[in-house]
Design a protein around this motif. Structure first.
Motif, PDB file in Angstrom:
ATOM      1  N   SER A  43     -10.285  -9.749   4.857  1.00  0.00           N
ATOM      2  CA  SER A  43     -10.304 -11.098   4.287  1.00  0.00           C
ATOM      3  C   SER A  43     -11.540 -11.249   3.414  1.00  0.00           C
ATOM      4  CB  SER A  43     -10.305 -12.157   5.395  1.00  0.00           C
ATOM      5  OG  SER A  43     -11.462 -12.032   6.197  1.00  0.00           O
ATOM      6  N   GLY A  44     -11.478 -12.183   2.490  1.00  0.00           N
ATOM      7  CA  GLY A  44     -12.641 -12.473   1.670  1.00  0.00           C
ATOM      8  C   GLY A  44     -12.783 -11.611   0.439  1.00  0.00           C
ATOM      9  N   GLY A  45     -11.848 -10.761   0.163  1.00  0.00           N
ATOM     10  CA  GLY A  45     -11.931  -9.912  -1.028  1.00  0.00           C
ATOM     11  C   GLY A  45     -10.538  -9.618  -1.545  1.00  0.00           C
ATOM     12  N   THR A  46     -10.437  -8.849  -2.603  1.00  0.00           N
ATOM     13  CA  THR A  46      -9.135  -8.479  -3.151  1.00  0.00           C
ATOM     14  C   THR A  46      -8.714  -7.168  -2.523  1.00  0.00           C
ATOM     15  OG1 THR A  46      -9.773  -9.531  -5.232  1.00  0.00           O
ATOM     16  CG2 THR A  46      -7.808  -8.127  -5.248  1.00  0.00           C
ATOM     17  N   PHE A  47      -7.846  -7.238  -1.544  1.00  0.00           N
ATOM     18  CA  PHE A  47      -7.482  -6.081  -0.718  1.00  0.00           C
ATOM     19  C   PHE A  47      -7.056  -4.887  -1.552  1.00  0.00           C
ATOM     20  CE2 PHE A  47      -6.357  -3.977   3.097  1.00  0.00           C
ATOM     21  CZ  PHE A  47      -5.094  -3.412   2.967  1.00  0.00           C
ATOM     22  N   SER A  48      -6.191  -5.126  -2.511  1.00  0.00           N
ATOM     23  CA  SER A  48      -5.604  -4.011  -3.251  1.00  0.00           C
ATOM     24  C   SER A  48      -6.593  -3.330  -4.190  1.00  0.00           C
ATOM     25  CB  SER A  48      -4.394  -4.488  -4.043  1.00  0.00           C
ATOM     26  OG  SER A  48      -3.374  -4.892  -3.166  1.00  0.00           O
ATOM     27  N   SER A  49      -7.720  -3.959  -4.454  1.00  0.00           N
ATOM     28  CA  SER A  49      -8.678  -3.386  -5.395  1.00  0.00           C
ATOM     29  C   SER A  49      -9.574  -2.330  -4.762  1.00  0.00           C
ATOM     30  CB  SER A  49      -9.570  -4.485  -5.979  1.00  0.00           C
ATOM     31  OG  SER A  49      -8.795  -5.450  -6.650  1.00  0.00           O
ATOM     32  N   TYR A  50      -9.483  -2.168  -3.461  1.00  0.00           N
ATOM     33  CA  TYR A  50     -10.375  -1.262  -2.753  1.00  0.00           C
ATOM     34  C   TYR A  50      -9.572  -0.248  -1.947  1.00  0.00           C
ATOM     35  CZ  TYR A  50     -13.952  -4.703  -3.815  1.00  0.00           C
ATOM     36  OH  TYR A  50     -14.794  -5.555  -4.465  1.00  0.00           O
ATOM     37  N   ALA A  51     -10.263   0.786  -1.543  1.00  0.00           N
ATOM     38  CA  ALA A  51      -9.700   1.727  -0.587  1.00  0.00           C
ATOM     39  C   ALA A  51     -10.181   1.332   0.806  1.00  0.00           C
ATOM     40  CB  ALA A  51     -10.145   3.154  -0.908  1.00  0.00           C
ATOM     41  N   ILE A  52      -9.449   1.753   1.812  1.00  0.00           N
ATOM     42  CA  ILE A  52      -9.876   1.569   3.197  1.00  0.00           C
ATOM     43  C   ILE A  52      -9.983   2.956   3.831  1.00  0.00           C
ATOM     44  CG2 ILE A  52      -9.290   0.689   5.479  1.00  0.00           C
ATOM     45  CD1 ILE A  52     -10.003  -1.568   3.658  1.00  0.00           C
ATOM     46  N   SER A  53     -11.173   3.237   4.350  1.00  0.00           N
ATOM     47  CA  SER A  53     -11.405   4.504   5.036  1.00  0.00           C
ATOM     48  C   SER A  53     -11.385   4.294   6.536  1.00  0.00           C
ATOM     49  CB  SER A  53     -12.782   5.073   4.636  1.00  0.00           C
ATOM     50  OG  SER A  53     -12.808   5.458   3.293  1.00  0.00           O
ATOM     51  N   TRP A  54     -11.076   5.372   7.252  1.00  0.00           N
ATOM     52  CA  TRP A  54     -11.123   5.350   8.718  1.00  0.00           C
ATOM     53  C   TRP A  54     -12.115   6.404   9.181  1.00  0.00           C
ATOM     54  CZ3 TRP A  54      -8.931   1.757  11.881  1.00  0.00           C
ATOM     55  CH2 TRP A  54      -8.009   0.891  11.284  1.00  0.00           C
TER      56      TRP A  54
END
Lengths: 109, 117
Positions: free
Chosen positions: B25-36
């Motif tokens: 939340s609080g940002g543009t989800f699709s503009s970033y990658a998510i790492s694990w």
């Protein structure tokens, strides 16, 4: 199997300066590995400090700086504070894959 | 204010699978990658993989190839990490983190996964 190596532990006096390094088993670390540095205190999630070698996040204290030094990525803390005692991890990117270093436990004594 | 909120702790049997979620939340989800990233008890951080939601493309660390699947649901701004064929060595805290062109900034609070018979 790529290995990223950090000093296991370092000790620094309050107010002093210390440099942590991050080496790659593949050779010299360059900006193309986009070195990131993180701080982690016990029981907490890691906190980002430095990205792309030397760039600071908005919350990164001015006493932290990143650079390339002698073929390694480096994190320098100048004017160390007691609250800087923590584990520090570097992260290097090999193309699309990231590899963390083993971490450096920094003791402020 | 960017926040990554992960799902709660899990206890799993050896050989089973676990799926951990990470809601942004609080940002543009699709503009970033998510790492694990995971961290076994008393050990260091280990990079597992990353997804770019806008492309739906995931990359995995060699060590986890074939055993981990990272997905993302743009409609709910949520990323998922599923790890299969669990063994005791997979007991760890699993973190998600936001990435922008190899700049990792915000982290989730972590999810403890315990594998025990």
């Amino acid at each position: 199997q790529t290995v990223v190596t950090q000093e296991p532990s370092l000790t620094v006096s309050p107010g002093g300066t210390v440099t942590l390094t991050c080496a790659s088993s593949t050779g010299a670390v360059t900006s193309g590995y986009y070195p990131n540095w993180f701080q982690q205190k016990p029981g907490q999630a890691p906190r980002a400090l430095i990205y792309s070698t030397s760039n600071k996040h908005s919350w990164t204290p001015a006493r932290f700086s990143g650079s390339l030094l002698g073929g390694k990525a480096a994190l320098t803390l100048s004017g160390v504070q007691p609250e800087d005692e923590a584990e520090y991890y570097c992260l290097l990117y090999y193309g699309a894959e990231g590899v963390f270093g083993g971490g450096t436990k920094l003791t402020v004594l | 204010q960017v926040q990554l909120v992960q799902s709660g702790a899990e206890v799993k049997k050896p050989g089973s699978s676990v799926k951990v979620s990470c809601k942004a939340s609080g940002g543009t989800f699709s503009s970033y990658a998510i790492s694990w990233v995971r961290q076994a008890p008393g050990q260091g951080l280990e990079w597992m993989g990353r997804i770019i939601p806008i492309l739906g493309i995931a990359n995995y660390a060699q060590k986890f190839q074939g055993r981990v699947t990272i997905t993302a649901d743009k409609s709910t701004s949520t990323a998922y990490m599923e790890l299969s064929s669990l063994r005791s060595e997979d007991t760890a805290v699993y973190y998600c983190a936001r990435d922008a062109a190899s700049e990792t900034d915000y982290w989730g609070q972590g999810t403890l996964v315990t594998v025990s018979s």
